[in-house]
Design an enzyme around this catalytic site. Sequence first.
Site, PDB file in Angstrom:
ATOM      1  N   ASP A 209       0.884  -1.172   0.000  1.00  0.00           N
ATOM      2  CA  ASP A 209       0.000   0.000   0.000  1.00  0.00           C
ATOM      3  C   ASP A 209       0.922   1.222   0.000  1.00  0.00           C
ATOM      4  O   ASP A 209       2.103   1.093   0.320  1.00  0.00           O
ATOM      5  CB  ASP A 209      -0.879  -0.034   1.266  1.00  0.00           C
ATOM      6  CG  ASP A 209      -1.681   1.242   1.440  1.00  0.00           C
ATOM      7  OD1 ASP A 209      -2.243   1.709   0.448  1.00  0.00           O
ATOM      8  OD2 ASP A 209      -1.723   1.771   2.575  1.00  0.00           O
TER       9      ASP A 209
ATOM     10  N   ASP B 232       0.017   5.084   0.937  1.00  0.00           N
ATOM     11  CA  ASP B 232      -0.131   6.076   2.015  1.00  0.00           C
ATOM     12  C   ASP B 232      -0.042   5.408   3.371  1.00  0.00           C
ATOM     13  O   ASP B 232      -0.838   4.537   3.691  1.00  0.00           O
ATOM     14  CB  ASP B 232      -1.494   6.770   1.901  1.00  0.00           C
ATOM     15  CG  ASP B 232      -1.660   7.472   0.572  1.00  0.00           C
ATOM     16  OD1 ASP B 232      -0.810   8.294   0.254  1.00  0.00           O
ATOM     17  OD2 ASP B 232      -2.636   7.151  -0.143  1.00  0.00           O
TER      18      ASP B 232
END
Length: 757
Positions: A549, A551
């Site tokens: 992922d 952020d």
Amino acid sequence: MKVVLFDIESHFTPAVMEEAMDLVRETNEYDLTQPEEGFYHFISRQPDYHVEMAFKSDGTVSAKCQCTVFKRTRQCKHALAALLMLRDHILRSRRAKSKSKHENLLLDDVLKKMTVTELRNFISTHAQSHSAFRAEILANYLHLIKKPDYHHLLLDMTPMDKFGTIKLNRNNLKTVRNIIGTLLRQAQQLLKEKALSETFQILEATLHHLYRLSIKVPQFQEQLYTELRLALRIFDTLCHQSMAPRLQHSAFVLAMDISGREGYTFLKGTKPLLLSIEPFILEEKSRLAAFQLAEKKAILDSRQQLSWASIVMRWMRLWDIRSTGKPVKAVLNRLMPDILQELSRQGDHEDVIYSLHFVQTDTYPKTILKGMLQAGLRAARQTGDRALVSRLAYQLSLSYLDTDAWDILLETDHESAQRILKVVKEYYAPATDEVADQLLLRGWSATGDKDELLGRLNAIGDMNLLIRFDDQLKTSHRTQLEDVYATHIYATREAYGGVIARQKLSNIFGHLKSIDLSAGVAEKLKLMDKKNKGGTGPQAADIRGFVFDLDGVIVDTAVHHFQSWKIILKELGADITEEDDHHTRGASRMESLEYLLTRYGIKLTHEEKEMWAAKKNEVYLEAIEQITPRDLLPGALAFLIDTRKAGLKLALGSASKNARGVLKKLAIEDRFDAILDGNDAKESKPNPEIFTKACEALQLDPAEVVVFEDAAKGVQAALAAGCHAVGLGDPMALKEADIVISGLDQSTPTLIIEQLS
Ligand code: G6P
Ligand code: MG
């Protein structure tokens, strides 16, 4: 000469009286005898005179002197002086004795025999008496004269030293309280007779005096409060009468004066003076004066800050006055939770509702905020404000998972209550939050939604809960129920083996018998045993790829996302909290907006939503404008390099449509074999779509892939896709992940693979 003994003064001119008084002072040696009942003999040696006096049954006394003046004019200063001394003697001996019944009778007797004119004269002459005996007479009759001076009477009977310091002790306190008691009874009587201004005169003096005493002699406060309570009650009743404007004004002045004093106390169980007069504070000027007084007290009177602040709040609503001073606002803000509770306790529902507007949600801890909203909900129900009831109940159920509030919501607004269940179900995975589970179970059992009920119970896996609710399910969902029990029993046996498992399951067995499910469950267990004999457990596949992922995993942009939402929601009138971060993290832009709008009860059209989402992105882009490779999270770059070195494939799986732009700024976009971002998935995490697609892009089986995620939703999405999940951050929030680490600098790709196998 013949006089009324207790009213001698009204028979003679002041000049004559003065002469007699001089003689009284000069007379230092005398005999006063009573040879027979009602007959007195007065013989003075220094100076020499001789008077005989006879007390008649009508209260008069006749006196006869031996001097020549008397013989000529039938009166003289000797006779007068002797009468004065006789009176003094009688009073003194009366005072010496305790006040007996007999004496009361005597007093009544004397009074009965006086005409009103005599009485008036008596009173006006004796208004400065120091004797409790006379004071009592005065207290009873003072209202008969034109300008009764109650202040004087009260001051006079209160012992003071020559410096004006009040000298109360247990004994004279009793006298003072008696007199005040008499006056207040008088006031009650006058009020009954609708003599409003006379009533007020008594109250004015007694209230002033009582407050003065209770401040000056605090050791007797408790006793004095008895009279004070009564006085305040009469005052309040008086204020409910239709008073002449002038009288109203006097009452206003009195209330302001006393309330403004340092040391003024609100007495429990009584109405504050200022609230008694509130109905006739009509002029703007007076309102402002009263309001400013309350404001001043709210700041300075630390002991009673709450009561004052509540009054300020009340008048802000009632008179539409805005408080301007910062210190007052600070006090109101600080005390708001207590103010609300206080107003709620007093049953001032409208004030509660009004005060709610001033609650700044982010100032208070959650539990306190909850208490305030609950007070609001109570008030809204009392006033019958259905819209507000449903708004507050909605907020309480959604943000605080308050089951009572939800019950109320169900009553007032069925549709919203259903919506809450939907939202809560979506945001709280089973068994992640006990309160959420409780709300949902109770909710679905109230709405009769049995499928949902069973589904949740099954997912939570707590048999005690199931036992509590299965009664409702056993007819409609019998087989499913049997399945759930059987699976649980089977798993427990597998995990613990015979004896311990039996112990652990004993109450379940008992319960199944009692609701007649034993046979069905036993059947299911047999089937399960057969099926699983000789079967193999799931095998750990080889790990061949990592999906990251963005952020919160590679770069710390999660804070900017949250800050941008904070700014946007502020513009929409809501203050979002840290907890909302948990819900927006990992969710797509629109999903996050939808969540926040529901959470804060904001309704927007489709176009408006698009507009605000775009606005959020503008704010976000501006915040990350200056990002450089230096903003990579600690260990992130090394971890990516090591992943490649370990021969694994790499992909990015982010919900952000800005992912590529951010990768570019971080100068790492060519380190991935595949990049999947917010443009590649229709569904938001926890839907597995993005990770499923990432696996496809890497041409790997999900079981061969490890996903690195900082959001609970991301972890759920990874697991749902069939991948392994490594959580980055708070182990509690990410407890579903296979492994949780605090950051990429805390591990290596090989270590992760070892741990997972
Ligand atoms: C990431 C963040 C979320 C954000 C989402 C969409 O998953 O964790 O907080 O809402 O991306 O971001 P975007 O840049 O498309 O608004
Ligand atoms: Mg994230």
